[in-house]
Motif scaffolding. Structure first.
Motif, PDB file in Angstrom:
ATOM      1  N   SER A   1      88.321  77.351  20.176  1.00 54.31           N
ATOM      2  CA  SER A   1      87.303  76.452  20.740  1.00 54.31           C
ATOM      3  C   SER A   1      86.288  76.036  19.689  1.00 54.31           C
ATOM      4  O   SER A   1      85.752  74.922  19.735  1.00 54.31           O
ATOM      5  N   GLY A   2      86.026  76.919  18.708  1.00 48.26           N
ATOM      6  CA  GLY A   2      85.122  76.557  17.625  1.00 48.26           C
ATOM      7  C   GLY A   2      85.666  75.414  16.790  1.00 48.26           C
ATOM      8  O   GLY A   2      84.910  74.590  16.269  1.00 48.26           O
ATOM      9  N   ILE A   3      87.003  75.346  16.667  1.00 52.44           N
ATOM     10  CA  ILE A   3      87.639  74.266  15.907  1.00 52.44           C
ATOM     11  C   ILE A   3      87.565  72.936  16.655  1.00 52.44           C
ATOM     12  O   ILE A   3      87.251  71.894  16.078  1.00 52.44           O
ATOM     13  N   VAL A   4      87.847  72.974  17.953  1.00 53.57           N
ATOM     14  CA  VAL A   4      87.925  71.722  18.724  1.00 53.57           C
ATOM     15  C   VAL A   4      86.598  71.334  19.365  1.00 53.57           C
ATOM     16  O   VAL A   4      86.481  70.239  19.919  1.00 53.57           O
TER      17      VAL A   4
ATOM     18  N   SER B   1      86.464  82.457  27.650  1.00 52.65           N
ATOM     19  CA  SER B   1      86.054  82.574  26.246  1.00 52.65           C
ATOM     20  C   SER B   1      86.072  81.218  25.552  1.00 52.65           C
ATOM     21  O   SER B   1      85.239  80.942  24.690  1.00 52.65           O
ATOM     22  N   PHE B   2      87.017  80.367  25.939  1.00 53.97           N
ATOM     23  CA  PHE B   2      87.082  79.024  25.369  1.00 53.97           C
ATOM     24  C   PHE B   2      85.801  78.250  25.683  1.00 53.97           C
ATOM     25  O   PHE B   2      85.234  77.585  24.816  1.00 53.97           O
ATOM     26  N   LEU B   3      85.336  78.352  26.924  1.00 51.54           N
ATOM     27  CA  LEU B   3      84.088  77.681  27.315  1.00 51.54           C
ATOM     28  C   LEU B   3      82.896  78.263  26.557  1.00 51.54           C
ATOM     29  O   LEU B   3      81.976  77.537  26.170  1.00 51.54           O
ATOM     30  N   ASP B   4      82.910  79.583  26.318  1.00 48.87           N
ATOM     31  CA  ASP B   4      81.839  80.211  25.547  1.00 48.87           C
ATOM     32  C   ASP B   4      81.797  79.661  24.126  1.00 48.87           C
ATOM     33  O   ASP B   4      80.724  79.474  23.548  1.00 48.87           O
ATOM     34  N   GLY B   5      82.989  79.421  23.550  1.00 47.26           N
ATOM     35  CA  GLY B   5      83.056  78.913  22.191  1.00 47.26           C
ATOM     36  C   GLY B   5      82.456  77.527  22.040  1.00 47.26           C
ATOM     37  O   GLY B   5      82.026  77.144  20.945  1.00 47.26           O
ATOM     38  N   ILE B   6      82.416  76.776  23.131  1.00 45.82           N
ATOM     39  CA  ILE B   6      81.787  75.449  23.115  1.00 45.82           C
ATOM     40  C   ILE B   6      80.293  75.561  23.397  1.00 45.82           C
ATOM     41  O   ILE B   6      79.471  74.873  22.781  1.00 45.82           O
ATOM     42  N   ASN B   7      79.930  76.446  24.312  1.00 44.62           N
ATOM     43  CA  ASN B   7      78.527  76.561  24.721  1.00 44.62           C
ATOM     44  C   ASN B   7      77.656  77.309  23.717  1.00 44.62           C
ATOM     45  O   ASN B   7      76.469  77.003  23.576  1.00 44.62           O
ATOM     46  N   ASN B   8      78.223  78.307  23.030  1.00 49.96           N
ATOM     47  CA  ASN B   8      77.407  79.125  22.117  1.00 49.96           C
ATOM     48  C   ASN B   8      76.705  78.310  21.030  1.00 49.96           C
ATOM     49  O   ASN B   8      75.507  78.522  20.766  1.00 49.96           O
ATOM     50  N   PRO B   9      77.401  77.372  20.349  1.00 55.33           N
ATOM     51  CA  PRO B   9      76.694  76.562  19.344  1.00 55.33           C
ATOM     52  C   PRO B   9      75.579  75.698  19.939  1.00 55.33           C
ATOM     53  O   PRO B   9      74.567  75.440  19.285  1.00 55.33           O
ATOM     54  N   ILE B  10      75.775  75.273  21.198  1.00 52.61           N
ATOM     55  CA  ILE B  10      74.763  74.428  21.846  1.00 52.61           C
ATOM     56  C   ILE B  10      73.500  75.231  22.129  1.00 52.61           C
ATOM     57  O   ILE B  10      72.383  74.748  21.937  1.00 52.61           O
ATOM     58  N   LYS B  11      73.662  76.471  22.573  1.00 48.86           N
ATOM     59  CA  LYS B  11      72.503  77.313  22.861  1.00 48.86           C
ATOM     60  C   LYS B  11      71.601  77.435  21.642  1.00 48.86           C
ATOM     61  O   LYS B  11      70.373  77.335  21.743  1.00 48.86           O
ATOM     62  N   ASN B  12      72.208  77.666  20.480  1.00 48.67           N
ATOM     63  CA  ASN B  12      71.424  77.807  19.253  1.00 48.67           C
ATOM     64  C   ASN B  12      70.809  76.491  18.797  1.00 48.67           C
ATOM     65  O   ASN B  12      69.826  76.485  18.055  1.00 48.67           O
TER      66      ASN B  12
ATOM     67  N   ILE C   1      87.379  66.924  14.722  1.00 51.75           N
ATOM     68  CA  ILE C   1      87.278  68.359  14.440  1.00 51.75           C
ATOM     69  C   ILE C   1      86.801  68.630  13.018  1.00 51.75           C
ATOM     70  O   ILE C   1      86.392  69.759  12.700  1.00 51.75           O
ATOM     71  N   SER C   2      86.836  67.602  12.172  1.00 50.53           N
ATOM     72  CA  SER C   2      86.370  67.793  10.792  1.00 50.53           C
ATOM     73  C   SER C   2      84.880  67.538  10.644  1.00 50.53           C
ATOM     74  O   SER C   2      84.302  67.789   9.579  1.00 50.53           O
ATOM     75  N   LEU C   3      84.230  67.064  11.716  1.00 49.49           N
ATOM     76  CA  LEU C   3      82.809  66.719  11.638  1.00 49.49           C
ATOM     77  C   LEU C   3      81.956  67.896  11.178  1.00 49.49           C
ATOM     78  O   LEU C   3      81.127  67.764  10.274  1.00 49.49           O
ATOM     79  N   GLY C   4      82.142  69.041  11.829  1.00 47.64           N
ATOM     80  CA  GLY C   4      81.335  70.211  11.496  1.00 47.64           C
ATOM     81  C   GLY C   4      81.539  70.653  10.061  1.00 47.64           C
ATOM     82  O   GLY C   4      80.580  71.061   9.382  1.00 47.64           O
TER      83      GLY C   4
ATOM     84  N   ALA D   1      79.286  75.679  15.229  1.00 47.52           N
ATOM     85  CA  ALA D   1      80.687  75.875  15.603  1.00 47.52           C
ATOM     86  C   ALA D   1      81.501  76.323  14.389  1.00 47.52           C
ATOM     87  O   ALA D   1      82.363  77.209  14.494  1.00 47.52           O
ATOM     88  N   VAL D   2      81.238  75.734  13.234  1.00 45.75           N
ATOM     89  CA  VAL D   2      81.908  76.131  11.999  1.00 45.75           C
ATOM     90  C   VAL D   2      81.587  77.588  11.663  1.00 45.75           C
ATOM     91  O   VAL D   2      82.467  78.368  11.279  1.00 45.75           O
ATOM     92  N   GLN D   3      80.328  77.969  11.837  1.00 44.70           N
ATOM     93  CA  GLN D   3      79.951  79.360  11.582  1.00 44.70           C
ATOM     94  C   GLN D   3      80.677  80.315  12.527  1.00 44.70           C
ATOM     95  O   GLN D   3      81.058  81.428  12.132  1.00 44.70           O
ATOM     96  N   GLY D   4      80.895  79.861  13.771  1.00 46.06           N
ATOM     97  CA  GLY D   4      81.649  80.671  14.718  1.00 46.06           C
ATOM     98  C   GLY D   4      83.090  80.860  14.277  1.00 46.06           C
ATOM     99  O   GLY D   4      83.660  81.958  14.414  1.00 46.06           O
ATOM    100  N   VAL D   5      83.695  79.812  13.741  1.00 46.39           N
ATOM    101  CA  VAL D   5      85.063  79.899  13.238  1.00 46.39           C
ATOM    102  C   VAL D   5      85.134  80.861  12.055  1.00 46.39           C
ATOM    103  O   VAL D   5      86.025  81.716  11.975  1.00 46.39           O
ATOM    104  N   ILE D   6      84.185  80.735  11.132  1.00 51.49           N
ATOM    105  CA  ILE D   6      84.156  81.623   9.965  1.00 51.49           C
ATOM    106  C   ILE D   6      83.983  83.079  10.401  1.00 51.49           C
ATOM    107  O   ILE D   6      84.643  83.982   9.872  1.00 51.49           O
ATOM    108  N   SER D   7      83.117  83.311  11.381  1.00 55.47           N
ATOM    109  CA  SER D   7      82.903  84.673  11.886  1.00 55.47           C
ATOM    110  C   SER D   7      84.178  85.240  12.491  1.00 55.47           C
ATOM    111  O   SER D   7      84.511  86.417  12.275  1.00 55.47           O
TER     112      SER D   7
END
Length: 415
Positions: free
Chosen positions: A56-59, A110-121, A210-213, A352-358
């Motif tokens: 989800s962090g990728i997409v 978890s997929f929905l969390d991967g989209i929402n987590n970057p927005i919260k921050n 998906i390359s934006l981030g 989102a990119v930071q989430g993917v790296i993590s």
């Protein structure tokens, strides 16, 4: 800060959602273990969560490009509530005896969390004044640590006294209230939310989205340097995962399993202490953020070396606590810097990119450090961790000028 009605709705709603997230995982893990009596069935849960967050962090930028952030956050929480409701129905009717069904729900939530987590921050700069961002981040992160400390034992107690199904019903109630509060947020987003939209179509547009981030993260010196640090520290942090700590307690400290829990608890306790200090002295910390960002990785290296070589349990507890305090200071300073130096509509893509790296570094460190511990001994895992932290420290020192509070101005934003 707390007088801001929108922020009030936000932190209460997210706190309930965070409590619910822990309760739901406790419920699912307990249910699967009762169903199979096999550890592998429960171990698949964190694995699937990590993989879903990775995907989800990728997409996620595809969704950020099309919808406003408040829309994604509110409807995302509503869909999580709906999925949990379906899971509760399946559990009640006995339809979830097939583990695959439970795993599918874990993946979707978890997929929905991967989209929402970057927005919260990313929403913090839209809800509070610029000079209060660090204090707000400290408050939210400290609250999150309190929830982590309390939700696991509370959830485990409820499950042991009643049932996983009962705990899921509590989670459902929390999710419903959280969803309502997210819809009540009043956030003014920039009209240019779709300014990065590509003119390509089909698969090319998908790749462009998906390359934006990654483009934002590479072009912005703050995001680029942080991601390099995040990669090395992500691998270094692998020694603090449960599997490594368990071996450490048994083989090096030669203490009982309860010390495994003590070390984890004091680490989160250290983060809570760090968060309280940050809220109390937010202005002083922000003025000296360069010091905390530069010195942080080197302190990690020293504490990890001391922790990994000691044979005294009480010293291990002290080092773990200090590590938690230092982690909180550095994390909040870096999060505040990135929120102030990247335009709000680009922030979720960067997070989102930071989430993917993590997610990637978590997988690498888990396998690599476990392998080293098995074949070369537990101390060598800590030595590799120290090397990673020192490398991160050198990166931070190289970019030391950009962490200077006096040089961070609005006109330095790259987007």
């Amino acid at each position: 800060m707390l007088k801001n009605k929108t922020f009030h709705f936000f932190w209460i709603g997210q706190s309930l959602a965070n409590f619910g997230d822990v309760f739901y995982i406790v419920s699912v893990v307990t249910y699967l273990y009762h169903l199979t009596s096999k550890a592998v069935s429960t171990a698949l849960v964190p694995f699937l969560v990590t993989m879903s967050l990775f995907v989800s962090g990728i997409v996620a930028p595809i969704f950020f490009e099309k919808y406003k952030f408040k829309t994604l956050l509110s409807y995302g929480q509503m869909f999580k509530t709906f999925l949990l409701f379906l899971l509760a129905v399946f559990l009640k009717e006995g339809l979830a005896s097939n583990m695959t069904i439970v795993y599918i729900f874990v993946i979707l939530i978890s997929f929905l969390d991967g989209i929402n987590n970057p927005i919260k921050n990313s929403l913090v700069p839209l809800m509070v004044e610029n000079e209060k961002i660090l204090k707000t981040n400290s408050f939210l992160n400290t609250l999150d640590q309190f929830i982590r400390l309390g939700a696991w034992p509370i959830g485990s107690l409820v499950v042991s006294q009643w049932s996983p199904f009962f705990l899921i019903n509590i989670t459902l109630l929390f999710y419903i209230i959280s969803s309502i509060l997210m819809f009540m947020l009043r956030i003014e987003e920039e009209e240019s939310v779709n300014k990065y939209s590509s003119k390509n179509k089909g698969f090319k547009k998908f790749l462009s989205s998906i390359s934006l981030g990654w483009k934002h993260s590479w072009m912005n010196v703050y995001a680029r340097s942080m991601n390099i640090m995040l990669f090395f520290e992500g691998i270094g942090n692998g020694v603090w995962i449960s599997a490594i700590l368990y071996v450490y307690v048994k083989e090096q400290l030669k203490l009982g399993e309860e010390w495994w829990g003590y070390i984890n608890s004091v680490f989160y306790g250290g983060m809570v202490i760090g968060g309280i200090l940050l809220v109390k002295f937010s202005r002083s910390v922000e003025k000296n953020q360069q010091f905390f960002v530069v010195i942080g990785p080197f302190v990690f290296a020293i504490l990890t070396l001391l922790f990994g070589t000691t044979t005294y349990g009480w010293l291990a507890l002290i080092y773990s606590t200090l590590y938690g305090v230092t982690e909180q200071f550095k994390f909040i300073c870096l999060q505040t810097i990135i929120q102030k130096n990247i335009k709000t509509d680009a922030l979720p893509n960067v997070f989102a990119v930071q989430g993917v790296i993590s997610s990637v570094t978590f997988g690498i460190s888990t396998l690599l450090l476990s392998f080293i511990a098995d074949f070369y001994g537990i101390k060598f895992s800590f030595y590799l961790s120290v090397f990673c932290f020192l490398t991160s420290g050198l990166v931070s020192y190289k970019y030391r000028d950009i962490w200077n509070h006096g040089k961070i101005q609005k006109n330095l934003r790259a987007f």
